[in-house]
Design an enzyme around this catalytic site. Structure first.
Site, mmCIF file in Angstrom:
data_model
loop_
_atom_site.group_PDB
_atom_site.id
_atom_site.type_symbol
_atom_site.label_atom_id
_atom_site.label_comp_id
_atom_site.label_asym_id
_atom_site.label_seq_id
_atom_site.Cartn_x
_atom_site.Cartn_y
_atom_site.Cartn_z
ATOM 1 N N ASP A 1 3.428 1.833 -1.597
ATOM 2 C CA ASP A 1 4.127 2.433 -2.667
ATOM 3 C C ASP A 1 3.324 2.707 -3.805
ATOM 4 O O ASP A 1 3.815 3.680 -4.336
ATOM 5 C CB ASP A 1 5.152 0.985 -2.664
ATOM 6 C CG ASP A 1 6.118 0.524 -2.121
ATOM 7 O OD1 ASP A 1 6.750 1.204 -1.306
ATOM 8 O OD2 ASP A 1 6.901 -0.730 -2.158
ATOM 9 N N THR A 2 2.481 2.245 -3.831
ATOM 10 C CA THR A 2 1.547 1.907 -4.990
ATOM 11 C C THR A 2 -0.169 1.988 -4.680
ATOM 12 O O THR A 2 -0.514 2.853 -6.008
ATOM 13 C CB THR A 2 1.403 0.310 -5.896
ATOM 14 O OG1 THR A 2 0.736 -0.427 -5.315
ATOM 15 C CG2 THR A 2 2.899 0.314 -5.854
ATOM 16 N N ARG A 3 -1.023 2.589 -3.826
ATOM 17 C CA ARG A 3 -2.203 2.266 -3.296
ATOM 18 C C ARG A 3 -2.212 3.375 -4.217
ATOM 19 O O ARG A 3 -3.426 3.379 -4.708
ATOM 20 C CB ARG A 3 -2.027 2.310 -1.914
ATOM 21 C CG ARG A 3 -3.465 2.594 -1.591
ATOM 22 C CD ARG A 3 -3.965 2.139 -0.331
ATOM 23 N NE ARG A 3 -3.999 1.496 0.554
ATOM 24 C CZ ARG A 3 -3.912 0.410 1.136
ATOM 25 N NH1 ARG A 3 -5.188 0.093 0.607
ATOM 26 N NH2 ARG A 3 -3.493 -0.735 1.684
ATOM 27 N N GLU B 1 0.561 -13.385 2.334
ATOM 28 C CA GLU B 1 -0.547 -12.651 1.253
ATOM 29 C C GLU B 1 -0.198 -13.719 -0.085
ATOM 30 O O GLU B 1 -0.537 -14.635 -0.285
ATOM 31 C CB GLU B 1 -0.555 -11.231 1.077
ATOM 32 C CG GLU B 1 -1.926 -11.147 -0.353
ATOM 33 C CD GLU B 1 -2.474 -10.218 -0.355
ATOM 34 O OE1 GLU B 1 -3.220 -9.146 0.679
ATOM 35 O OE2 GLU B 1 -2.466 -9.080 -0.834
ATOM 36 N N GLY C 1 0.725 -0.708 0.121
ATOM 37 C CA GLY C 1 -0.127 0.017 -0.001
ATOM 38 C C GLY C 1 0.572 1.502 -0.005
ATOM 39 O O GLY C 1 0.524 2.055 -0.890
#
Length: 466
Positions: free
Chosen positions: A32-34, A96, A30
């Site tokens: 980094d790229t959310r 995950e 999250g």
């Protein structure tokens, strides 16, 4: 630049017992790229109607992911893993990923890795400035749990070795478009978009050869045939199959009817709105054509013009010079004369006897129903009346479904005197489109020359100045 990485993958299609709730599960870091890459990717997937799971919660997470997230992974057809610089810092992301790898092995889940400004080899081997450092810290923190560490390493090696994309320094929008197009195309291929449509495979294959997608010229393909023969259905199937390969697409249904009721300007507005994804103000058809030429001339688009019956409709909507290289326009019409400027014309023929019987049985009988001999004999009589016309077969079959033999016989007797309205309404459109003299000839033939020889009837009509 963006680089497509093609490496061996062992994923397979999901077993039939597997519950699928989502098309795509997004796994990402999250921080980094959310709010940038993953958000844009999510929006692009959603815009294409691809049901995507994205964990939107910014939580103070513990050491293990919750059951809802595990369930979402299990119930997704695809998983997109966005490997970013700080992905391996998160034990949550690694847990995950381990679950994703487990589902891939156990259920054949399709996993697509995205290497977002990271080296794929660093992911696979846990080396480099980011992934190597992250695992040094994990070693200190989880050294007492070597099984967990090994599971994370194995998962990174497995998923990092799959076919995916490597984004270095190119345009993210183009990169996202490639990912979405791949998933959209594959989903359309596995969804039964023409389940229950008899003979559709041959129609689709022929149309795909006519379209020759990838060839840079602009092509106009016609689908021609009488009313009720299945032109619109074929166009719909083709549209669903290939639309992901274009930058924009529009399916304009019932062009004839819409033009009569709302005018060609309404259709131009709809076309521009579909292809530009915004509302466009069009005052008249001339203005609409100008806007199309200016805004769409570099865009590779797919357009379906369904049920065209006048040349002026094509003039307003089908200027070949208005669309970008590789564009394809498909026109369905009853009038082959309107397709003289087209590149190819696909003429739809009536169903064969076997196809007609298959379609009739689908409509008249329940699935797996044991059909008695008396019903089969009456079926042949209905099919003689329908004469291979799909619309007639559907209407007739549906009207007698579940009824007794006696009612079937009664319906058959009524057909010649009182054909079903659903069939008459469709066929009457062709009659209404004839010129006054043509209508007169049609009625003369229908009333006085039914069953006559063509040459004999032609001589009589010529002799009467028709």
């Amino acid at each position: 630049m963006t680089t497509k990485i093609d490496l061996p993958s062992t994923s397979s299609s999901c077993p039939p017992f597997r519950k699928l709730t989502y098309d795509v599960f997004l796994s990402f870091r999250g921080t980094d790229t959310r709010t940038n890459f993953t958000d844009h990717l999510y929006a692009a997937l959603k815009q294409k109607g691809i049901y995507t799971f994205r964990d939107d919660e910014e939580l103070n997470r513990g050491e293990s992911i919750g059951p809802n997230l595990l369930e979402a992974i299990e119930e997704s057809r695809y998983v997109i893993v966005v490997f970013s610089q700080n992905y391996a810092d998160s034990s949550w992301c690694l847990d995950e990923l381990a679950k994703v790898a487990e589902c891939r092995r156990a259920m054949g889940q399709t996993v697509l890795p995205v290497f977002y400004h990271v080296d794929p080899s660093d992911v696979r081997r846990q080396t480099g400035e980011h992934f190597g450092k992250a695992f040094q810290e994990h070693q200190e923190r989880f050294g007492g749990n070597p099984d967990k560490l090994q599971r994370w390493k194995d998962s990174l090696a497995e998923i990092g070795n799959l076919s995916g994309w490597h984004l270095k320094d190119g345009y993210e929008s183009k990169f996202i478009q490639e990912i979405v197009e791949k998933i959209f195309t594959e989903l359309n291929q596995i969804i039964p978009i023409y389940e229950g449509l008899v003979g559709m495979d041959s129609h689709l294959n022929e149309m795909l050869s006519y379209l020759d997608i990838g060839c840079p010229d602009v092509r106009i393909i016609g689908i021609c045939g009488m009313g009720g023969i299945g032109k619109t259905t074929i166009a719909q199937v083709v549209f669903e199959r290939v639309q992901a390969q274009f930058e924009g697409c529009s399916f304009l249904e019932n062009v004839r009817e819409v033009t009569e009721k709302q005018g060609a300007v309404h259709l131009q507005k709809q076309l521009l709105s579909d292809l530009l994804e915004c509302s466009v103000n069009v005052q008249n058809t001339k203005k609409g054509k100008s806007i199309m030429r200016e805004r769409l001339r570099t865009k590779m688009v797919l357009i379906i013009l369904d049920d065209v019956d006048q040349e002026k409709q094509l003039e307003a909507l089908c200027d070949r010079e208005s669309f970008g290289p590789g564009s394809r326009i498909i026109i369905t019409t009853r009038d082959k004369h309107l397709l003289v400027e087209g590149d190819k014309v696909y003429t739809v023929n009536r169903l064969t006897d076997d196809e007609a019987l298959e379609l009739f049985r689908m409509k008249a009988f329940k699935k797996d129903q044991l059909v008695r001999e008396d019903f089969l004999e009456l079926s042949e009589e209905f099919l003689k009346y329908a004469n291979g016309l799909p619309l007639a077969i559907k209407v007739l079959g549906s009207s007698i479904r579940g009824r007794s033999v006696k009612l079937w016989s009664s319906a058959l007797k009524r057909l010649e005197k009182n054909p079903p309205k659903g069939i008459i309404d469709v066929l009457k459109v062709s009659f209404d489109g004839l010129e006054k003299s043509e209508k007169k000839i049609f009625l003369d033939i229908a009333c006085f020359f039914k069953g006559g020889y063509i040459d004999h009837v032609t001589r009589i009509l010529h002799g009467s100045d028709c």
